[in-house]
Scaffold this motif. Sequence first.
Motif, short mmCIF file in Angstrom:
data_model
loop_
_atom_site.label_atom_id
_atom_site.label_comp_id
_atom_site.label_asym_id
_atom_site.label_seq_id
_atom_site.Cartn_x
_atom_site.Cartn_y
_atom_site.Cartn_z
N LEU A 221 0.85 -1.19 0.00
CA LEU A 221 0.00 0.00 0.00
C LEU A 221 0.88 1.23 0.00
O LEU A 221 1.89 1.29 0.70
N LEU A 222 0.50 2.23 -0.76
CA LEU A 222 1.27 3.46 -0.85
C LEU A 222 0.66 4.49 0.09
O LEU A 222 -0.51 4.89 -0.08
N GLY A 223 1.41 4.90 1.08
CA GLY A 223 0.92 5.80 2.11
C GLY A 223 1.57 7.17 2.05
O GLY A 223 2.33 7.50 1.12
N LYS A 232 -3.70 5.58 6.48
CA LYS A 232 -2.54 4.95 5.85
C LYS A 232 -2.71 4.83 4.33
O LYS A 232 -2.39 3.80 3.72
N THR A 233 -3.21 5.90 3.72
CA THR A 233 -3.51 5.89 2.30
C THR A 233 -2.71 6.96 1.55
O THR A 233 -2.05 7.80 2.15
N LEU A 234 -2.77 6.89 0.23
CA LEU A 234 -1.99 7.78 -0.63
C LEU A 234 -2.24 9.24 -0.33
O LEU A 234 -1.33 10.07 -0.34
N SER A 235 -3.49 9.58 -0.10
CA SER A 235 -3.88 10.90 0.40
C SER A 235 -5.11 10.68 1.27
O SER A 235 -5.52 9.55 1.51
N HIS A 236 -5.72 11.74 1.73
CA HIS A 236 -6.93 11.59 2.55
C HIS A 236 -8.11 11.10 1.72
O HIS A 236 -9.11 10.64 2.28
N TRP A 239 -6.27 6.21 -2.65
CA TRP A 239 -5.67 4.97 -2.15
C TRP A 239 -5.03 4.27 -3.33
O TRP A 239 -5.58 4.28 -4.44
N SER A 240 -3.88 3.64 -3.11
CA SER A 240 -3.26 2.87 -4.20
C SER A 240 -2.44 1.72 -3.65
O SER A 240 -1.92 1.78 -2.53
N ALA A 322 2.91 -10.80 -12.98
CA ALA A 322 2.05 -9.73 -13.52
C ALA A 322 1.88 -8.68 -12.44
O ALA A 322 1.95 -8.97 -11.24
N TRP A 323 1.66 -7.44 -12.88
CA TRP A 323 1.60 -6.31 -11.95
C TRP A 323 0.36 -5.46 -12.23
O TRP A 323 0.03 -5.20 -13.40
N VAL A 324 -0.31 -5.04 -11.16
CA VAL A 324 -1.48 -4.17 -11.30
C VAL A 324 -1.40 -3.06 -10.26
O VAL A 324 -0.94 -3.28 -9.13
N LEU A 325 -1.83 -1.86 -10.66
CA LEU A 325 -1.83 -0.70 -9.77
C LEU A 325 -3.24 -0.10 -9.74
O LEU A 325 -3.59 0.71 -10.60
N PRO A 326 -4.09 -0.52 -8.80
CA PRO A 326 -5.40 0.12 -8.68
C PRO A 326 -5.29 1.46 -7.95
O PRO A 326 -4.49 1.60 -7.01
N VAL A 327 -6.10 2.42 -8.36
CA VAL A 327 -6.28 3.67 -7.63
C VAL A 327 -7.75 3.76 -7.27
O VAL A 327 -8.62 3.53 -8.12
#
Length: 347
Positions: A221-223, A232-236, A239-240, A322-327
Amino acid sequence: FFAFSASSTFFQMAPCVANTVDVAPVVDEPCTKKQKTDRAGDDLMGTSRIYEYTSAANPQLPPIPVLVHPPSLHESGPSAVIPFDVSESLGFKYKATSPNLLAAFIRINPNESVESQAVATSQAFYVIRGAGRSQFGFGDIEWAEGDMFVVPATSAASTHTATADSALYWVSDEPLMEFLGVSPNKNKFEPTVFRREQLLAEVERISHEPGVAHRNRMGVLLGNAATETTTKTLSHVLWSLLNTIPAGDNQRPHRHNSVALDLCVGRGGTAGDGKVYTLMGPELGEDGWVKNPIKMEWAPGGVFITPPGWWHSHHNETGEPAWVLPVQDAGLLTHQQILDIRFAPSQ
């Protein structure tokens, strides 16, 4: 890269029921007649609506469609911003990919520049390919393939300049601002950069932890420092996750109330061979896998929508990861304590 779209149906809200002291109730007719009273504000009654509770408590809105933004859109052509706009399906009068988020590709030819601008609290950028520099009101960010950066509200347009053929995946919460009818008046976090090397090193580290083979997902998780003690997220809002599906692996289903805008970062085999895909649907079968699923095949650099509340599993039948990046808008939903992420039971 196959697209499946759920049908969209639009519903008109039920008209109001007027009920005043000396006037008999009027059912199923708009409140258009001004009643004869002496109270201040009675001239504002024309916009009031009243509904019977049990029939209106859960209004039927257009479903979130299952659609694809294919990589072919950014692989050739002039430098441009290419929005993933499904507003017609959602019944919106403004661009949106989900009720709260708008995704887009930014294609930039070598030695050219493209401007982007959003009335948003949060903007995330992932570098699909290429290298260059982005200029924001607070300063510049240099980027290369596999980097990701997130920036707070900025009133000025941003300029993205490429030194090689480049494509960015851009997601903002501008639709949320449109829905609320507001503009940000403060920054909630500092500009933040994630470098490709940093992300891959963390995924490699956790891949050797005990019990990793039994985890529902294998990724990071990108915080952000601003959310470290809360969501604990990318912004308020945003999330990614950078998630990898090992060669020959099947990641069991999970579901959540946020809409996922999934970017296929990379995969083995050849796009269209049917060997790397997501299965999704609203129900689980007795075997714990998605019942009567829609199959979304992955193509590197393409994006697809996973609707809220739908179970989804990832499958890799090739000999390479394989790689995936959900936002997602899961930062906001986590804050509201309504994300409700659930995992299918392990067999």
